[in-house]
Design a protein around this motif. Sequence first.
Motif, PDB file in Angstrom:
ATOM      1  N   PRO A  17      42.309  30.894  44.010  1.00 20.23           N
ATOM      2  CA  PRO A  17      41.149  31.350  43.247  1.00 20.23           C
ATOM      3  C   PRO A  17      40.778  32.813  43.529  1.00 20.23           C
ATOM      4  O   PRO A  17      40.398  33.549  42.630  1.00 20.23           O
ATOM      5  N   LEU A  18      40.921  33.229  44.772  1.00 20.62           N
ATOM      6  CA  LEU A  18      40.584  34.607  45.120  1.00 20.62           C
ATOM      7  C   LEU A  18      41.543  35.588  44.445  1.00 20.62           C
ATOM      8  O   LEU A  18      41.148  36.685  44.055  1.00 20.62           O
ATOM      9  N   ASP A  19      42.781  35.160  44.270  1.00 24.08           N
ATOM     10  CA  ASP A  19      43.774  35.999  43.611  1.00 24.08           C
ATOM     11  C   ASP A  19      43.398  36.273  42.154  1.00 24.08           C
ATOM     12  O   ASP A  19      43.819  37.277  41.581  1.00 24.08           O
ATOM     13  N   ALA A  38      46.032  42.524  45.466  1.00 21.98           N
ATOM     14  CA  ALA A  38      46.492  43.071  46.740  1.00 21.98           C
ATOM     15  C   ALA A  38      46.084  44.534  46.909  1.00 21.98           C
ATOM     16  O   ALA A  38      45.697  44.957  48.001  1.00 21.98           O
ATOM     17  N   ASN A  39      46.147  45.308  45.832  1.00 18.06           N
ATOM     18  CA  ASN A  39      45.750  46.724  45.917  1.00 18.06           C
ATOM     19  C   ASN A  39      44.273  46.870  46.251  1.00 18.06           C
ATOM     20  O   ASN A  39      43.887  47.774  46.996  1.00 18.06           O
ATOM     21  N   ASP A  40      43.449  45.988  45.693  1.00 19.68           N
ATOM     22  CA  ASP A  40      42.009  46.016  45.998  1.00 19.68           C
ATOM     23  C   ASP A  40      41.777  45.764  47.483  1.00 19.68           C
ATOM     24  O   ASP A  40      40.962  46.429  48.117  1.00 19.68           O
ATOM     25  N   GLY A  84      40.751  48.369  53.271  1.00 23.39           N
ATOM     26  CA  GLY A  84      41.158  48.359  54.664  1.00 23.39           C
ATOM     27  C   GLY A  84      41.886  47.131  55.160  1.00 23.39           C
ATOM     28  O   GLY A  84      42.137  47.002  56.356  1.00 23.39           O
ATOM     29  N   VAL A  85      42.221  46.213  54.264  1.00 21.33           N
ATOM     30  CA  VAL A  85      42.934  45.013  54.706  1.00 21.33           C
ATOM     31  C   VAL A  85      44.400  45.377  54.925  1.00 21.33           C
ATOM     32  O   VAL A  85      45.106  45.755  53.993  1.00 21.33           O
TER      33      VAL A  85
END
Length: 185
Positions: free
Chosen positions: A18-20, A25-27, A32-33
């Motif tokens: 759901p988070l995807d 990934a770029n966000d 900073g992840v």
Amino acid sequence: DEILGRKDLVMDRSIVGPLDLIVGANDLREHGVQSWHKLTDAVIRNECTQMIFLVRCSNVDLVDWVAAQILADEAASKDRSYVVVFLPRKTDQCLQRLSKANVMANVKISECAIHFFPSDKDLLSMESPGVFADYHIHGDVSGVFYAAQAIMFLQSKFGVIPSVHSIGAAGKIVVDVILRLGKEE
């Protein structure tokens, strides 16, 4: 953005999909992840100094895995800060598990009231796997209560739903909780 610098993100498996839909990934990299992982019982070995856990409060057993990661890092003398973010809210059971594992002093606790994930432009989903089995097999009404809270959240943003109908025992509980919470407000 509350946690500055490089960080690792460790997520409950039920949140990853759901988070995807919301965050790419770029966000994550822009904020900073450094890397992200699914939460398992395996210890994550890396050198990042900050670790953020995203955990659904409905699966209390995952808190034990969070505690195991922290204890493993302490045993390896890693200097790392930890943030545990409970979705949609923290519960006493989760806090008690962290306390029982003796890691509460090392953890910043937060909550993120994400009740719904967009599945389409006109469809929201709670993405709560296991709620049906929890209620009907295990007698756990927490998922039904979270559903009622989520509907109350929608009503607080868009107005009271004029006519609510339910099907089945769980649906009746949801409506009863909504009516009770509405009277309390």
